[in-house]
Motif scaffolding. Sequence first.
Motif, mmCIF file in Angstrom:
data_model
loop_
_atom_site.group_PDB
_atom_site.id
_atom_site.type_symbol
_atom_site.label_atom_id
_atom_site.label_comp_id
_atom_site.label_asym_id
_atom_site.label_seq_id
_atom_site.Cartn_x
_atom_site.Cartn_y
_atom_site.Cartn_z
ATOM 1 N N LEU A 184 1.786 -3.314 -12.946
ATOM 2 C CA LEU A 184 3.212 -3.405 -13.274
ATOM 3 C C LEU A 184 3.628 -4.858 -13.508
ATOM 4 O O LEU A 184 4.369 -5.168 -14.448
ATOM 5 N N GLU A 185 3.157 -5.760 -12.657
ATOM 6 C CA GLU A 185 3.506 -7.172 -12.819
ATOM 7 C C GLU A 185 2.914 -7.733 -14.113
ATOM 8 O O GLU A 185 3.547 -8.554 -14.794
ATOM 9 N N ALA A 186 1.693 -7.290 -14.449
ATOM 10 C CA ALA A 186 1.091 -7.730 -15.708
ATOM 11 C C ALA A 186 1.921 -7.263 -16.900
ATOM 12 O O ALA A 186 2.092 -7.993 -17.887
ATOM 13 N N LEU A 195 -6.637 -7.147 -17.871
ATOM 14 C CA LEU A 195 -7.113 -6.367 -16.730
ATOM 15 C C LEU A 195 -8.628 -6.235 -16.785
ATOM 16 O O LEU A 195 -9.192 -5.782 -17.783
ATOM 17 N N LEU A 196 -9.281 -6.615 -15.705
ATOM 18 C CA LEU A 196 -10.728 -6.474 -15.588
ATOM 19 C C LEU A 196 -11.022 -5.365 -14.594
ATOM 20 O O LEU A 196 -10.619 -5.441 -13.433
ATOM 21 N N GLY A 197 -11.729 -4.351 -15.038
ATOM 22 C CA GLY A 197 -12.047 -3.226 -14.164
ATOM 23 C C GLY A 197 -12.049 -1.938 -14.958
ATOM 24 O O GLY A 197 -12.073 -1.941 -16.193
ATOM 25 N N ASP A 198 -12.033 -0.837 -14.256
ATOM 26 C CA ASP A 198 -12.017 0.485 -14.878
ATOM 27 C C ASP A 198 -10.618 1.067 -14.687
ATOM 28 O O ASP A 198 -10.144 1.173 -13.547
ATOM 29 N N PHE A 199 -9.966 1.461 -15.784
ATOM 30 C CA PHE A 199 -8.586 1.913 -15.629
ATOM 31 C C PHE A 199 -8.174 2.872 -16.738
ATOM 32 O O PHE A 199 -8.675 2.830 -17.871
ATOM 33 N N ALA A 200 -7.265 3.749 -16.372
ATOM 34 C CA ALA A 200 -6.483 4.548 -17.306
ATOM 35 C C ALA A 200 -5.095 4.630 -16.696
ATOM 36 O O ALA A 200 -4.962 4.957 -15.515
ATOM 37 N N PHE A 201 -4.067 4.286 -17.465
ATOM 38 C CA PHE A 201 -2.717 4.331 -16.884
ATOM 39 C C PHE A 201 -1.700 4.717 -17.948
ATOM 40 O O PHE A 201 -1.931 4.601 -19.155
ATOM 41 N N LEU A 221 -6.558 -12.404 -11.647
ATOM 42 C CA LEU A 221 -5.346 -11.868 -12.262
ATOM 43 C C LEU A 221 -4.108 -12.412 -11.557
ATOM 44 O O LEU A 221 -3.123 -12.793 -12.215
ATOM 45 N N ALA A 222 -4.146 -12.471 -10.234
ATOM 46 C CA ALA A 222 -2.994 -13.000 -9.484
ATOM 47 C C ALA A 222 -2.730 -14.461 -9.851
ATOM 48 O O ALA A 222 -1.569 -14.874 -9.995
ATOM 49 N N ARG A 233 4.939 -9.444 -17.471
ATOM 50 C CA ARG A 233 4.645 -10.769 -18.036
ATOM 51 C C ARG A 233 4.112 -10.694 -19.459
ATOM 52 O O ARG A 233 4.392 -11.559 -20.268
ATOM 53 N N TRP A 234 3.319 -9.667 -19.771
ATOM 54 C CA TRP A 234 2.619 -9.646 -21.070
ATOM 55 C C TRP A 234 2.937 -8.416 -21.905
ATOM 56 O O TRP A 234 2.324 -8.219 -22.958
ATOM 57 N N SER A 235 3.859 -7.578 -21.457
ATOM 58 C CA SER A 235 4.308 -6.412 -22.213
ATOM 59 C C SER A 235 3.112 -5.536 -22.604
ATOM 60 O O SER A 235 2.208 -5.320 -21.798
ATOM 61 N N VAL A 236 3.087 -5.044 -23.850
ATOM 62 C CA VAL A 236 2.034 -4.099 -24.251
ATOM 63 C C VAL A 236 0.665 -4.766 -24.363
ATOM 64 O O VAL A 236 -0.350 -4.074 -24.515
#
Length: 643
Positions: free
Chosen positions: A103-105, A117-123, A81-82, A108-111
Amino acid sequence: MSGLAALAAWRSTRTEPRALVGSMLDAAAHRGPEGRGLWAEGGIALGHLLLAATPGAATQPLVRGSLALVADLRLDDREGLARRLRAAGAAVDPQASDAELVLEAYRRWSVDCPVHLLGDFAFVLWDRRRGRLLAARDPLGVKPLHYAAVAGRLALASEAGQLLRLPWVGREPDELFLGQYLAGSVAEERTGFRQVRWLPSGHRLVAERGRVAVRRFWELRSGDPEPQRSPEDYADELGELLEAAVRARLRTTERVVGLQLSGGLDSSTVAALAHGSDGLRLMALSAVFDRLGECDERAYLRRLTAELGVAVDEFRPEQLPLLEGLEAEPSDLEGPFQGWRALEQQMLARLRDAGGRVLLTGHGGDSTFYGSPLLYADLFRQGRWIELAAQLRRHARERQQPPGRLAYLYLFRPLAPAWADGGLRRACFRPPAGELPEWVRGDFARRVGLAEHLRSIAGPHAGGRGAREGVRLQASRLGSVAWGLYWIDRTAARFGIEARHPLLDRRLVEFAARVPPELHYRAGRGKLLLRRAMRGRLPAAVRERPDKTSFLPFLRHRLAGAGFERLEQLLDRPLLAEMGIVDGAALRAALGRWERGERSSLDRRLWLLLTAEVWARRNLRATGAASGPLPGVSAEAPAAGCV
């Protein structure tokens, strides 16, 4: 595992958003033993509860300029990702936290950032400059996220109970959800309350100027067949992906990692790949049975642990309460789903006391790797009829299933048009009384359109489908697996532990959907490629075991005797009957048949009924409320170019 809460109030509220989000955090305080943060601006408030099980986790909300974020996440491919962010012109700090990378993603890529994003997430992310709130949930739904959009207000939270703290979120039951649950097939977005919804896995929610839209950002696609490769090439690639998935989930702040180990292929795969990790001590936690030999897996456990040298802590469910624990323990407000809570709590307490913060499981292996018997329809289309007949005969013999039923489900039905389905069903095998349990009232089912909704969950008629599509659907429709994941997440949270599931890694699921279907499945036997990939890593007896242990005998054993008397008491005058969902006379007749020994088809359905009744008695204040579309939310078509 952390907790989050967010509120966007475009319509004025009597109570300040900061105070309301504070109350939501109070309702899930067990999710954040190591930090609590709250940020508010105008009608927007974000709150966070921290469990620092992953290195670099920091107290949130994370506020950078006009952006504010709360997240429950673990990113697995941070370096990749970096690199993509730097290629897009971002200056990325190598020590940045996972939340800072999100936040940085977004910058760069908005919505569209969740796709990257690779992984487990809820934000949940608030963009003050654009007046936009963005929420997203990982593709396989490992991290929980609920929302309620009511009367110009949008609230999001990790747990449904947090949303029910809000004065404008009602407790009217979702009758359709209860009907689906009793039938054993629940739509992913529904909960037990009409105004509380899951954000479905692989979806994002965007709210701007009071308008809320939910849209898919990821969809599993089988894609075109790949160039021909050898089975060994596929197995080697799968082995590398499995190692990466397990390694990513061993990223923890503690030395002790728990393994929920059953002796089955899936959890044994995770244990074998986690074994030998530098600086970590593995703690295997297993259920064993002294009286119910058909449920006991110690023979496989001993072969595995002897080869790996991992010590096993054994727990005995036969000595633990079942109905008593079901009635005594706090209820999950999302819905009635229950696992073996008393057993799970003992395991989690032991892991916590040993200093563990992470529990690895084998969940997801069936949906990801089993394969599809729709391969039989493919063989027919290809004219490989002798091979087809041989596989069907072997499947019927080894699995002790009626050949006619197998032929209907996996050969005739996929090849036939929808209009011919009913006739084929009657010709190939005697159909059951219906998809619904006999105690679900017909007038209720018709009123809420239950049959139509169940068909929509199962998908369209199978005509034209092949094994490749079957693999994709199986992996992307997790069904009860999703509820099991959340139940484990919620239960583990109360012990300060994060449950992680390596076999529900997006890379693995996407790979399995691309593989030629015949490498997964043959003649009633699945997970062939997984077995091949684990050669040299697992003992042959574990890797090639032909069966999968069923714990229905344990359920049957605990419901019998004194347990049956309590079951009769609980279901004597069910609240679900007062609500017009259950037919009390039909239920009493079914209980009588169960007591007389007609149990094979009733065990699981009675358990669903029992858990639904206990949940309804505890949590429903209003009955008979009609369910329907959630006001203020539009569902859009999947995003073009989803991966």
